[in-house]
Scaffold this active site. Structure first.
Site: not given
Ligand code: NAD
Ligand code: DAU
Length: 351
Positions: A132-134, A157, A161
């Site tokens: 992730t970019d975080e 988190y 990562k």
């Molecule tokens: P998600 O939470 O939707 O999915 C995670 C999946 O991993 C789920 O299906 C869960 O059951 C599985 N999992 C969790 N713990 C596990 C374990 N111990 N063993 C096996 N499986 C397990 O997450 P996502 O948003 O699809 O993110 C997927 C990946 O991409 C992550 O590594 C996250 O850090 C990364 N990522 C997410 C975003 C975003 O915006 N969502 C952005 C950049 C990177």
């Molecule tokens: O940048 C990549 C990341 O983006 C991934 O690595 C993470 O897995 C993914 O969850 C996401 O993280 P964020 O914290 O940016 O996403 P989230 O959707 O939780 O929140 C987006 C923005 O909205 C953040 O600034 C927090 C705000 N927010 C979120 C929630 C859930 C609110 O204001 N209210 C809310 O209830």
């Protein structure tokens, strides 16, 4: 070339889109999807491809060392694409330990199994770590994250990562394990668990519930359509250079409040409510602890070296996304019953 690929976390949001893309695009790949099916994992996300002959699902936990070692003995994996993770920042603030176990220990279990199985000949093997970019921390008004930006994770988190990224690189430098890492910005699209901003707010508007905006809503995120992330992973998997890192992002920055207003406006239209009706649900609540101000990805390296560019404009993508959640009511209802309600009540009760 025929390959057996282990994808972890393929029942989650991004993983399910990636599994679908690879299963459909590469008939000669054998895709093994390993997922623990935590609250975020949902086999309904990939029901459309579950009977494909080049696809198999295995339920299991990446933290379970013996299970992972047995899995690598059973299958002759050529590559791993590792997405399984605890992924929600708010949950990491409440319960960091799950993040340490899955994101750090689980990743190390997979690295050990891959190293042990492939030792002797790393030729044509690859461990692809999805990150992730975080990990780069929080930006001010200027600048963007480059692959060379120093790590500065600020939530449990992102720290978990970042830690896993470092361990993956350490296995490359120390043992020669072939690896690539990609760091992506915020994804949006179908099948995202409605604890994350966009699906949560769509669901709340639909049910006339308050829209809990953290702080002043001025934080900025860089949004990318999930299928474009899956396409980027496909490109990097096939063409990325061993040991390299690639940033993935949409050049699409929005303050939360502006993004929320777009969602409100499209929802008014789709639900045939008077214009401005959904915005009335906006409720400013206590900010997220340690809330990162701004993320912005510079994806020039990926574009120039591997030729990837996002395919979908945000205005079209967000409309499609909203339409998907509105026309997949059963998916949303199944997910938002049971444990989800408890999480929601707990998360927002004191804000
Ligand atoms: P998600 O939470 O939707 O999915 C995670 C999946 O991993 C789920 O299906 C869960 O059951 C599985 N999992 C969790 N713990 C596990 C374990 N111990 N063993 C096996 N499986 C397990 O997450 P996502 O948003 O699809 O993110 C997927 C990946 O991409 C992550 O590594 C996250 O850090 C990364 N990522 C997410 C975003 C975003 O915006 N969502 C952005 C950049 C990177
Ligand atoms: O940048 C990549 C990341 O983006 C991934 O690595 C993470 O897995 C993914 O969850 C996401 O993280 P964020 O914290 O940016 O996403 P989230 O959707 O939780 O929140 C987006 C923005 O909205 C953040 O600034 C927090 C705000 N927010 C979120 C929630 C859930 C609110 O204001 N209210 C809310 O209830």
């Amino acid at each position: 070339m025929a390959k057996t690929i282990l994808i972890t976390g393929g029942a989650g949001f991004i993983g399910s889109h990636l599994v679908r893309l690879l299963v459909k695009q590469y008939a000669d790949y054998n895709i093994v999807n390993l997922d623990k099916l935590t609250y975020a994992g949902n086999l309904a996300n990939i029901a459309d491809i579950e009977n494909n002959s080049n696809y198999e699902f295995v339920k299991g936990d990446i933290v379970d060392t013996d299970f992972i070692n047995e899995l690598f003995k059973k299958y002759d994996f050529d590559s791993v694409i590792h997405l399984a993770a605890e992924s929600h920042v708010d949950r990491s603030i409440e319960s960091p330990m799950d993040f340490i176990m899955t994101n750090i220990v689980g990743t190390t279990n997979l690295l050990n199994a891959a190293k042990h199985t492939w030792e002797g000949s790393f030729k044509d093997k690859l461990f692809y770590h999805v990150s992730t970019d975080e990990v780069y921390g929080s930006l001010g008004a200027e600048g963007m994250f480059l692959e060379t930006t120093s790590y500065d994770p600020r939530s449990p988190y992102s720290a978990s990562k970042a830690s896993s990224d470092h361990i993956v690189r350490a296995y490359h430098h120390t043992y020669g394990l072939p690896i690539v890492i990609s760091n992506c910005s915020n994804n949006y699209g179908s099948h995202q668990f409605p604890e994350k901003l966009i699906p949560l707010f769509i669901n709340n508007i639909k049910n006339n519930l308050p829209l809990p905006v953290y702080g002043k809503g001025e934080n900025i995120r860089d949004w990318l359509w999930v299928n474009d992330h899956a396409r980027a992973i496909d490109v990097i998997f096939h063409k990325g250079k061993n040991g390299e890192t690639y940033n993935i992002g949409g050049h699409n920055e929005w303050t939360n409040i502006d993004l929320i207003k777009v969602i409100c406006s499209v929802m008014d239209e789709k639900l045939e409510r008077p214009e401005g009706e959904s915005e009335k649900l906006i409720t400013y609540v206590t900010d997220r602890a340690g809330h990162d101000m701004r993320y912005a990805i510079d994806a020039t390296k990926l574009q120039e070296e591997l030729g990837w560019v996002p395919s979908l404009q945000f205005e079209e993508g967000i409309r499609n996304t909203i339409e998907w959640y509105l026309s997949n009511e059963e998916w949303l209802t199944n997910i938002t019953s049971g444990d989800y309600k408890e999480y929601y009540d707990q998360q927002y009760k004191n804000r």
